[in-house]
Write a protein that holds these residues in place. Structure first.
Motif, PDB file in Angstrom:
ATOM      1  N   GLU A  65     -11.236  14.372  -5.838  1.00  0.00           N
ATOM      2  CA  GLU A  65     -10.891  15.051  -4.331  1.00  0.00           C
ATOM      3  C   GLU A  65      -9.295  16.313  -4.579  1.00  0.00           C
ATOM      4  OE1 GLU A  65     -10.972  11.150  -0.860  1.00  0.00           O
ATOM      5  OE2 GLU A  65      -9.322  11.748  -2.306  1.00  0.00           O
ATOM      6  N   ARG A  66      -8.796  16.017  -5.506  1.00  0.00           N
ATOM      7  CA  ARG A  66      -7.699  16.133  -5.681  1.00  0.00           C
ATOM      8  C   ARG A  66      -8.292  17.824  -6.374  1.00  0.00           C
ATOM      9  NH1 ARG A  66      -4.673  12.828  -8.315  1.00  0.00           N
ATOM     10  NH2 ARG A  66      -3.320  12.574  -6.741  1.00  0.00           N
ATOM     11  N   ARG A 119     -12.756  11.955   5.657  1.00  0.00           N
ATOM     12  CA  ARG A 119     -13.199  13.248   5.269  1.00  0.00           C
ATOM     13  C   ARG A 119     -12.830  14.139   6.155  1.00  0.00           C
ATOM     14  NH1 ARG A 119     -15.623  12.228  -0.899  1.00  0.00           N
ATOM     15  NH2 ARG A 119     -14.183  11.996  -1.564  1.00  0.00           N
ATOM     16  N   TYR A 158      -0.591  15.123  -2.306  1.00  0.00           N
ATOM     17  CA  TYR A 158      -0.395  13.922  -2.815  1.00  0.00           C
ATOM     18  C   TYR A 158      -2.084  13.120  -2.557  1.00  0.00           C
ATOM     19  CZ  TYR A 158       2.800  16.780  -5.737  1.00  0.00           C
ATOM     20  OH  TYR A 158       2.983  17.669  -6.710  1.00  0.00           O
ATOM     21  N   LEU A 159      -2.403  13.054  -1.000  1.00  0.00           N
ATOM     22  CA  LEU A 159      -2.722  12.297  -0.951  1.00  0.00           C
ATOM     23  C   LEU A 159      -4.842  12.291  -1.018  1.00  0.00           C
ATOM     24  CD1 LEU A 159      -2.066  12.422   2.972  1.00  0.00           C
ATOM     25  CD2 LEU A 159      -0.766  10.488   1.212  1.00  0.00           C
ATOM     26  N   PHE A 160      -5.118  13.756  -1.731  1.00  0.00           N
ATOM     27  CA  PHE A 160      -5.695  12.772  -2.540  1.00  0.00           C
ATOM     28  C   PHE A 160      -6.094  12.251  -3.588  1.00  0.00           C
ATOM     29  CE2 PHE A 160      -6.103  17.636  -0.077  1.00  0.00           C
ATOM     30  CZ  PHE A 160      -6.691  17.098   0.801  1.00  0.00           C
ATOM     31  N   GLU A 161      -6.892  11.916  -4.143  1.00  0.00           N
ATOM     32  CA  GLU A 161      -7.408  11.004  -5.308  1.00  0.00           C
ATOM     33  C   GLU A 161      -8.096  11.362  -5.988  1.00  0.00           C
ATOM     34  OE1 GLU A 161      -8.764   7.377  -3.439  1.00  0.00           O
ATOM     35  OE2 GLU A 161      -6.456   7.756  -2.584  1.00  0.00           O
ATOM     36  N   ASP A 162      -8.606  11.745  -7.070  1.00  0.00           N
ATOM     37  CA  ASP A 162      -9.303  12.334  -8.689  1.00  0.00           C
ATOM     38  C   ASP A 162      -9.799  13.262  -7.915  1.00  0.00           C
ATOM     39  OD1 ASP A 162      -8.626   9.987  -9.848  1.00  0.00           O
ATOM     40  OD2 ASP A 162      -9.093   8.369  -8.562  1.00  0.00           O
ATOM     41  N   ASN A 216       1.143  -0.997   0.235  1.00  0.00           N
ATOM     42  CA  ASN A 216      -0.191   0.273  -0.026  1.00  0.00           C
ATOM     43  C   ASN A 216       1.085   1.084  -0.008  1.00  0.00           C
ATOM     44  OD1 ASN A 216      -2.541  -1.746  -0.187  1.00  0.00           O
ATOM     45  ND2 ASN A 216      -2.150  -1.669   2.345  1.00  0.00           N
ATOM     46  N   SER A 258      -8.321  13.396   3.897  1.00  0.00           N
ATOM     47  CA  SER A 258      -8.504  12.592   3.277  1.00  0.00           C
ATOM     48  C   SER A 258      -7.721  11.803   4.344  1.00  0.00           C
ATOM     49  CB  SER A 258      -8.610  13.083   2.192  1.00  0.00           C
ATOM     50  OG  SER A 258      -9.470  11.512   0.987  1.00  0.00           O
ATOM     51  N   GLN A 259      -8.278  10.164   3.922  1.00  0.00           N
ATOM     52  CA  GLN A 259      -7.910   9.144   4.444  1.00  0.00           C
ATOM     53  C   GLN A 259      -7.691   9.174   5.466  1.00  0.00           C
ATOM     54  OE1 GLN A 259      -5.029   7.596   2.042  1.00  0.00           O
ATOM     55  NE2 GLN A 259      -5.589   9.044   0.058  1.00  0.00           N
TER      56      GLN A 259
END
Length: 264
Positions: free
Chosen positions: A172-173, A243, A166-170, A40, A209-210
């Protein structure tokens, strides 16, 4: 707070002292990190994480054997009553391993599943922030000061932080970028310390996020004790998706939610 809750809040400070005794000297000496992330991605853990959590767990088990414990590094200990301690011994382990001073220890007490006491300890900086029952304060340079979030109400005035964009995805970013483009200034890399500074009035908005429960449980009472708002990306109170938005004022929170809820 009633007498029982005051005693529990004092005990949270004792736990922070125990954790600091395990983490600070290891930070100053420099410690290597193991990777617990595997496939991961890199997720560091150090002896400071493990030994600090062991020390806090031992103290809880001795003083409150009926309380549950949910920490980052070891299996959950079930509760036989309403209370569970949430422990993150080193929040910001990447900063810790890079010799940066803004890592924190996060301690929360949950009652019937809701965080009622929260503490953010910042060993390297000699700071500590806490909130309980709507009351909160922090110690900095040996002086205790009441927590008070800023009065900023618009994104154009806001000082924003997130740990790592860079922890945000798609989607989210993209949503985060729309918020970032509208604020006054943005700072990265502060993990739980960003929420402490929001509660002290020097940051106005944090979006993440996360996050896991041990990442956010301690933050909730601290931000709310400062008069700030902390909730999920829909404007509600369900943090299970990891979130989180924390804001100095309801108006600022609502503006951030209006953008971030579009991330799906």
């Amino acid at each position: 707070m009633n007498g029982n809750h005051a005693a529990l809040a004092a005990f949270a400070h004792n736990l922070a002292d125990l954790a600091r005794a395990e983490t600070l000297h290891r930070f100053e000496a420099g410690v290597g990190a193991d990777d617990k992330g595997g496939a991961n991605g890199f997720d560091p853990v150090t002896d400071a994480d493990r030994e600090a959590e062991r020390a806090m767990r031992a103290a809880i088990e001795a003083a409150y054997p009926e309380h549950g414990i949910a920490g980052e590094e070891f299996p959950e200990r079930p509760s036989s009553g309403p209370f569970v301690w949430s422990l993150d011994p080193v929040d910001g382990t990447r900063s810790f391993t890079c010799g940066l001073p803004n890592w924190v220890t996060l301690i929360a007490l949950l009652e019937d599943g809701r965080p009622t006491i929260g503490l953010i300890d910042v060993p390297c900086l000699g700071e500590r922030y806490w909130g309980a029952g709507g009351d909160g304060a922090f110690v900095r340079s040996g002086q205790q000061v009441r927590l008070r979030a800023s009065d900023r109400t618009s994104l154009a005035e806001a000082r924003l932080s997130t740990t790592d964009p860079y922890l945000f995805e798609d989607a989210e970013r993209g949503a985060f970028e729309r918020v970032r483009a509208g604020v006054r200034t943005t700072r990265y890399g502060h993990d739980g310390y960003a929420y402490a500074r929001l509660a002290a009035g020097t940051l106005d908005l944090v979006i993440e996020s996360q996050l896991k429960p041990y990442d956010y449980n301690a933050l909730i009472p601290v931000v709310r004790a400062a008069g700030g708002v902390i909730g999920d990306w829909t404007g509600g109170d369900d943090f299970s998706a990891g979130r989180v938005i924390a804001a100095a004022t309801p108006a600022l929170f609502e503006q951030a939610v209006a953008v971030m809820r579009d991330a799906g």
